[in-house]
Design a protein around this motif. Structure first.
Motif, short mmCIF file in Angstrom:
data_model
loop_
_atom_site.label_atom_id
_atom_site.label_comp_id
_atom_site.label_asym_id
_atom_site.label_seq_id
_atom_site.Cartn_x
_atom_site.Cartn_y
_atom_site.Cartn_z
N HIS A 92 0.86 -1.18 0.00
CA HIS A 92 0.00 0.00 0.00
C HIS A 92 0.89 1.23 0.00
O HIS A 92 1.23 1.77 1.05
CB HIS A 92 -0.92 0.00 1.22
CG HIS A 92 -1.93 -1.10 1.21
ND1 HIS A 92 -1.71 -2.32 1.81
CD2 HIS A 92 -3.18 -1.16 0.66
CE1 HIS A 92 -2.77 -3.08 1.64
NE2 HIS A 92 -3.67 -2.41 0.95
N GLY A 93 1.30 1.65 -1.19
CA GLY A 93 2.22 2.77 -1.33
C GLY A 93 1.51 4.10 -1.49
O GLY A 93 0.39 4.29 -1.03
N TRP A 94 2.17 5.04 -2.18
CA TRP A 94 1.64 6.39 -2.26
C TRP A 94 0.37 6.47 -3.08
O TRP A 94 -0.50 7.32 -2.83
CB TRP A 94 2.70 7.33 -2.81
CG TRP A 94 3.16 7.06 -4.22
CD1 TRP A 94 4.17 6.23 -4.61
CD2 TRP A 94 2.62 7.64 -5.40
NE1 TRP A 94 4.29 6.23 -5.97
CE2 TRP A 94 3.36 7.10 -6.49
CE3 TRP A 94 1.60 8.55 -5.67
CZ2 TRP A 94 3.09 7.44 -7.82
CZ3 TRP A 94 1.33 8.90 -6.99
CH2 TRP A 94 2.07 8.34 -8.05
N LEU A 95 0.21 5.57 -4.08
CA LEU A 95 -1.03 5.56 -4.86
C LEU A 95 -2.22 5.17 -3.98
O LEU A 95 -3.32 5.72 -4.11
CB LEU A 95 -0.92 4.59 -6.04
CG LEU A 95 -0.09 5.07 -7.23
CD1 LEU A 95 0.02 3.97 -8.28
CD2 LEU A 95 -0.73 6.33 -7.84
N SER A 96 -1.97 4.24 -3.08
CA SER A 96 -3.01 3.84 -2.13
C SER A 96 -3.38 4.99 -1.21
O SER A 96 -4.56 5.22 -0.92
CB SER A 96 -2.53 2.64 -1.30
OG SER A 96 -3.45 2.32 -0.28
N ARG A 97 -2.37 5.74 -0.77
CA ARG A 97 -2.64 6.90 0.09
C ARG A 97 -3.45 7.97 -0.64
O ARG A 97 -4.41 8.53 -0.10
CB ARG A 97 -1.32 7.49 0.60
CG ARG A 97 -0.62 6.65 1.64
CD ARG A 97 0.61 7.35 2.19
NE ARG A 97 1.24 6.56 3.24
CZ ARG A 97 0.88 6.59 4.51
NH1 ARG A 97 -0.11 7.41 4.89
NH2 ARG A 97 1.49 5.85 5.41
N LEU A 98 -3.06 8.26 -1.87
CA LEU A 98 -3.79 9.26 -2.65
C LEU A 98 -5.24 8.84 -2.87
O LEU A 98 -6.16 9.66 -2.76
CB LEU A 98 -3.09 9.49 -3.99
CG LEU A 98 -1.73 10.21 -3.94
CD1 LEU A 98 -1.12 10.27 -5.34
CD2 LEU A 98 -1.89 11.61 -3.37
N ARG A 99 -5.44 7.56 -3.18
CA ARG A 99 -6.80 7.06 -3.37
C ARG A 99 -7.62 7.22 -2.10
O ARG A 99 -8.78 7.62 -2.14
CB ARG A 99 -6.77 5.59 -3.79
CG ARG A 99 -8.16 4.97 -3.93
CD ARG A 99 -8.10 3.53 -4.35
NE ARG A 99 -7.39 2.70 -3.39
CZ ARG A 99 -7.25 1.38 -3.50
NH1 ARG A 99 -7.76 0.75 -4.55
NH2 ARG A 99 -6.59 0.70 -2.59
N SER A 100 -7.00 6.92 -0.98
CA SER A 100 -7.70 7.01 0.30
C SER A 100 -8.01 8.45 0.67
O SER A 100 -9.16 8.79 1.00
CB SER A 100 -6.88 6.35 1.41
OG SER A 100 -7.57 6.36 2.63
N TYR A 101 -7.01 9.33 0.60
CA TYR A 101 -7.17 10.71 1.06
C TYR A 101 -8.08 11.54 0.15
O TYR A 101 -8.79 12.42 0.63
CB TYR A 101 -5.81 11.39 1.17
CG TYR A 101 -4.88 10.78 2.19
CD1 TYR A 101 -5.38 10.05 3.27
CD2 TYR A 101 -3.50 10.93 2.09
CE1 TYR A 101 -4.53 9.49 4.22
CE2 TYR A 101 -2.64 10.37 3.04
CZ TYR A 101 -3.16 9.65 4.08
OH TYR A 101 -2.32 9.10 5.02
N PHE A 102 -8.04 11.25 -1.17
CA PHE A 102 -8.76 12.11 -2.10
C PHE A 102 -10.02 11.47 -2.70
O PHE A 102 -10.80 12.16 -3.36
CB PHE A 102 -7.82 12.54 -3.23
CG PHE A 102 -6.73 13.46 -2.76
CD1 PHE A 102 -7.00 14.80 -2.49
CD2 PHE A 102 -5.45 12.99 -2.56
CE1 PHE A 102 -5.99 15.65 -2.04
CE2 PHE A 102 -4.44 13.82 -2.12
CZ PHE A 102 -4.72 15.16 -1.85
#
Length: 295
Positions: free
Chosen positions: A57-67
């Protein structure tokens, strides 16, 4: 050992609290063992007990979650909460509001793309009232339960949740069981309503740990969490939610989409048990939940 209802009726209340309060399993703020358990700040976090090897769960996962995921969940909460206000205005039983909670939960579960495998529920006679004892690892435990428990139920929750906009109103109006851990005397009317509901056939969901786990491991159960089951003489059903800690642990908004499980165990009878049996019953239920969770 008397229930908090009995203690208050008998005048055993001092300084706004109940001595040896059974809601908390001991003096207010203590675990069943009589000591406060906490995670030392210097203790390194252990690996998640249900981490899936190779699942990143890298930065793409974080972006999907946050935005995407987080904003949608807040939107569902606001819209469904506002729609529930007129829908539940004259709903004294809370049954109509339960539907709104289910719809809110269903939307969340579809959004986070985390399929749930349910095992053992087919062996439970869901037409009977039970107390469902569930481990608590994530804020997303509630949507899982509302989506995958196919019947009306009520949840015992901490008073602090009432401060959340929309959510607090929904909890209060839908007949959930509010537990004030700082002043249990204020919980008596809610506890009486839950007892009345159990005797009338309305199941109750409880989190015996008293709060979310900070590391994914099951924490000591509060013995007093089971006094309603003994008072109503209903069976306790152990339930283990697997993977919700890894999905969304405490102190983060990063939702790590992954498969989940809801494992339901055999009912544990309370027939003939008294309040003096709370400690032994708590230990038995905790072992059953741990066996499901760690298998």
């Amino acid at each position: 050992m008397n229930s908090s209802v009995d203690q208050i009726e008998n005048g055993h209340v001092q300084d706004g609290r109940v001595d040896n309060d059974p809601v908390q399993g001991g003096p207010v703020g203590e675990r069943a063992s009589g000591t406060v358990t906490s995670l030392p700040a210097s203790l390194p976090l252990r690996p998640s007990p249900h981490t899936i090897p190779g699942l990143e769960h890298g930065w793409l996962s974080r972006l999907r979650s946050y935005f995407i995921l987080d904003p949608l969940i807040w939107l569902y909460t606001l819209v469904m909460g506002l729609l529930a206000i007129p829908g539940g205005m004259f709903d004294r039983s809370g049954r109509r509001l339960h539907w709104f909670s289910y719809a809110w939960s269903w939307l969340i579960m579809k959004t986070i793309v985390s399929p749930v495998k349910v095992t053992g529920l087919d062996r439970i006679d869901t037409s009977k009232p039970h107390v469902y004892a569930v481990n608590h690892a994530s804020a997303l435990d509630i949507p899982v339960l509302y989506t995958y428990l196919p019947f009306q139920f009520r949840i015992a929750f901490k008073k602090e949740l009432l401060s959340y906009p929309v959510v607090g109103w929904q909890l209060r109006r839908s007949g959930q069981v509010c537990i004030d851990q700082q002043n249990p005397a204020h919980s008596i009317s809610s506890i009486r309503a839950a007892l009345k509901g159990l005797k009338a056939g309305l199941p109750l969901v409880i989190y015996p740990e008293g709060g979310r786990t900070p590391d994914g491991e099951i924490k000591p159960f509060l013995a007093g969490a089971f006094f309603l089951a003994i008072k109503a003489q209903v069976d306790i059903v152990p339930v283990a939610l697997v993977g919700t800690y890894e999905l969304l642990p405490m102190n983060t908004y990063h939702i790590k989409c992954r498969p989940l499980e809801m494992r339901v165990g055999e009912p544990i009878s309370t027939a003939g048990l008294k309040l003096k049996d709370l400690e032994a019953l708590s230990a038995k239920v905790q072992k059953a939940v741990e066996d499901l969770y760690y298998r």
